[in-house]
Design an enzyme around this catalytic site. Structure first.
Site, short mmCIF file in Angstrom:
data_model
loop_
_atom_site.label_atom_id
_atom_site.label_comp_id
_atom_site.label_asym_id
_atom_site.label_seq_id
_atom_site.Cartn_x
_atom_site.Cartn_y
_atom_site.Cartn_z
N ASN A 107 0.85 -1.20 0.00
CA ASN A 107 0.00 0.00 0.00
C ASN A 107 0.88 1.25 0.00
O ASN A 107 0.50 2.30 -0.51
CB ASN A 107 -0.89 0.01 1.24
N GLN A 173 5.10 6.86 5.66
CA GLN A 173 4.70 5.76 4.77
C GLN A 173 3.83 6.29 3.63
O GLN A 173 2.60 6.10 3.61
CB GLN A 173 3.93 4.70 5.56
N ASP A 175 1.71 6.61 0.36
CA ASP A 175 0.95 5.60 -0.38
C ASP A 175 1.42 5.49 -1.82
O ASP A 175 1.59 6.51 -2.49
CB ASP A 175 -0.54 5.97 -0.40
N ASP A 205 -0.94 -7.01 3.30
CA ASP A 205 -1.15 -5.97 4.30
C ASP A 205 -2.22 -4.99 3.81
O ASP A 205 -2.22 -4.57 2.66
CB ASP A 205 0.19 -5.23 4.47
N LEU A 210 -5.00 -0.55 0.14
CA LEU A 210 -4.29 -0.73 -1.12
C LEU A 210 -5.23 -0.46 -2.30
O LEU A 210 -4.85 0.17 -3.28
CB LEU A 210 -3.73 -2.16 -1.19
N GLU A 248 -5.44 -9.01 4.91
CA GLU A 248 -5.88 -8.24 6.07
C GLU A 248 -7.01 -7.31 5.61
O GLU A 248 -6.78 -6.30 4.97
CB GLU A 248 -4.73 -7.40 6.63
C1 GLC Z 1 -1.11 -3.34 8.86
C2 GLC Z 1 -0.13 -4.03 9.78
C3 GLC Z 1 0.39 -3.03 10.77
C4 GLC Z 1 1.07 -1.91 10.03
C5 GLC Z 1 0.13 -1.29 9.00
C6 GLC Z 1 0.88 -0.40 8.05
O1 GLC Z 1 -2.25 -2.94 9.51
O2 GLC Z 1 -0.76 -5.13 10.39
O3 GLC Z 1 1.25 -3.63 11.68
O4 GLC Z 1 1.47 -0.91 10.93
O5 GLC Z 1 -0.49 -2.27 8.21
O6 GLC Z 1 1.67 -1.17 7.19
#
Ligand code: GLC
Length: 557
Positions: A107, A173, A175, A205, A210, A248
């Site tokens: 993502n 982070q 995107d 993840d 994503l 997830e």
């Molecule tokens: C997911 C992971 C988590 C992480 C997040 C960002 O939720 O389980 O640990 O911080 O993604 O990648």
């Protein structure tokens, strides 16, 4: 052909085990676990009955989100080992019948990733469009913040770029933009690369994030983001027919179902059951399984070749975000009353045993439920021995403490000083002194022995993972009774959520004279009455898996 007549839908009844190499076993004494360490401990997993190992991110990272912030999707963090070490690990695991999957975190990248460094440096960079930029943040920039303790917007202004970029998680982070075909292609290459090295798939993840292209100005390039998930799955299956995507997806059941794809299941092979997990905690807090039962009745059946991934705990906070405010408060009151135990206003940074006052019967009942309900159980390292948390560690790291192998100040995890470890060891009643693999291996009554037994029985009983599950009606409110049927086999599992013993009366449909039940967890047998009535005692927080035995049955019990 019946699917079980072929053996390749392995994820339907796998036992998945998630771990972070960094906190598992350290062989070079630097205080950080390593791939070679995990290889040395692979037989612990084999003995436990694990059939699929899920590795948390091992890629090069500045480690500002425990490796979920990646600077090279094709690399191995040198602090953990090399590609060579990883291939050896996969080879050793496969030799024990264990497939290895890894986190696919696409993502976003780390803001230190060379792609982002190039993207922010110039509007003409070939990587500029790999991320999502805006001159002004949209009006809803403050909505849907995942980490509200650290962030208050999904958009961050970048001086160097002279624009805002989207980050659905931490601001470090950024995107990636999957509406950009070049990004989509690159993700396929990453998948192809790791499949070649021997991985059997991925834990994907943050899948809804994503696929969320709402912020992207070029979103029209990908009218239905699920088309991309379908492409990704098709590519994966083309390259390796036995590889899986375990996603997830923490959404309502109705929305989660769409991530399995069409009736044949052409998107994710598995989705985690976040709703069932949350309702289980509510039921535990109430000592009444009604809410869990309701969820199980509402849970959509996955496509025939797909499966739910069921779990008690994972590496993140125990999220309670799908409960109502009052329900969440009930769980907080029961299992995490101190503010320090709570996180983001929606979850608990705790493991199960301390939440249940380390009551072994109750803990064992919860894992029995995990293994007997339909779905593929996913364990988080340390659950098999009942590890606790260390609230002195920051945020979610409270549950990511070093694995406890033996007694001693580092729990046999490392030869480094306890102060120099990748994370602090658990202290107090659940410290390595009291909770460790070495002691539990020798103790037939330990949690470790119990989980081994559950894994073995679960693997032996296709009814549980392949069968038709029915929640049975009865008059004992503290007990969940569910029946799983597959071909001629029937298992009835009973779980008592209360500290009071219970007696339950059930009708075992289709039984005749001479029918008995045998508890697969203890071996005890009892008779079903001639009219099909079964009366059974279930102890305080008790559980049993009763195989129905009719004359002439040749089951191993
Ligand atoms: C997911 C992971 C988590 C992480 C997040 C960002 O939720 O389980 O640990 O911080 O993604 O990648």
């Amino acid at each position: 052909m019946r699917l079980t007549e072929t053996a390749d839908v392995w994820w339907k009844n796998a036992v998945v085990y998630c771990l972070d190499i960094e906190t598992y076993f350290d062989t070079d004494g630097d205080g950080r676990g390593d791939i070679r360490g995990l290889s040395q401990r692979i037989d612990h997993l084999a003995e436990l009955g694990v059939t699929c190992l899920w590795l948390m991110p091992f890629y090069p990272t500045p480690d500002r989100d425990d490796g979920y912030d990646i600077t090279d999707f094709y690399g191995v963090d040198p602090r953990l080992g090399t590609h060579g070490d990883l291939v050896e690990l996969i080879t050793l695991a496969q030799d024990r019948g264990i497939r290895v999957i890894a986190d696919l975190v696409v993502n976003h990248t780390s803001d230190q990733h060379p792609w982002f460094k190039s993207a922010r440096a110039s509007r003409t960079s070939p990587y500029r469009d790999w991320y999502v930029w805006r001159d002004e943040p949209p009006a809803n920039q403050h909505e849907g913040i995942v980490f509200p303790d650290q962030e208050d917007s999904l958009w961050e202004y970048d001086e160097e770029a002279g624009q805002y970029y989207l980050h659905q998680f931490y601001k470090h982070q950024p995107d990636l933009d999957i509406a950009n075909p070049a990004v989509r292609e690159e993700i396929l290459k990453i998948i192809g690369f790791w499949l070649r090295l021997g991985l059997s798939g991925f834990r994907v993840d943050a899948v809804p994030f994503l696929l969320d292209t709402a912020g992207a100005t070029d979103a029209a390039n990908l009218a239905d983001p699920h088309d991309y998930l379908r492409d990704l799955r098709a590519f994966l299956s083309r390259r390796d027919g036995q590889a899986v995507l375990l996603g997830e997806v923490n959404l309502s059941y109705k929305d989660t179902r769409t991530f399995f794809g069409d009736e044949d299941g052409d998107e994710l092979n598995m989705c985690f059951d976040f709703i069932g997990m949350q309702k289980m905690y509510l039921s535990l807090a109430r000592q009444d399984p009604a809410e869990l039962v309701k969820a199980l009745r509402e849970r959509p059946a996955p496509p025939e070749e797909a499966q739910w991934g069921t779990f008690v705990r994972n590496h993140d906070e125990l999220t309670l975000d799908k409960l109502t405010k009052d329900e969440r408060q009930e769980v907080f009151d029961a299992f995490g009353p101190d503010e320090d135990m709570q996180l983001y206003g929606r979850g608990l940074r705790r493991r199960l045993p301390p939440m249940l006052g380390n009551d072994q019967a109750r803990i064992k009942m919860v894992y029995s439920l995990l293994f007997s309900l339909p779905g593929t159980p996913v364990l988080f390292y340390g659950e098999e021995i009942g590890m606790g948390e260390n609230l002195a560690a920051e945020g979610r790291n409270a549950v990511r403490t070093p694995m406890q192998w033996t007694t001693g100040p580092t729990g046999g995890f490392s030869t480094a000083d306890p102060g120099d470890l990748a994370g602090p060891v658990v202290e107090g009643d659940l410290s390595p002194e009291h909770v460790n693999v070495a002691a539990q291996r020798k103790d037939p009554d330990s949690l470790l022995s119990w989980i081994k037994l559950l894994a073995q029985r679960y693997r032996e009983c296709p009814e549980l993972s392949w069968g038709e599950c029915t929640i049975l009606e009865h008059d004992t409110p503290s007990v969940v009774a569910h029946r799983s049927d597959y071909e001629d086999g029937t298992i009835i599992a009973l779980h008592n959520f209360s500290a009071e013993p219970a007696e339950i009366t059930l009708v075992v449909a289709g039984s005749g004279v001479g029918v008995r039940v045998a508890d697969l967890l203890t071996g005890a047998t009892s008779d079903v009455e001639n009219d099909g009535t079964l009366r059974h005692q279930v102890g305080p927080y008790g559980c049993c898996w009763l195989r129905v035995l009719r004359a002439g049955d040749r089951y191993l019990v």
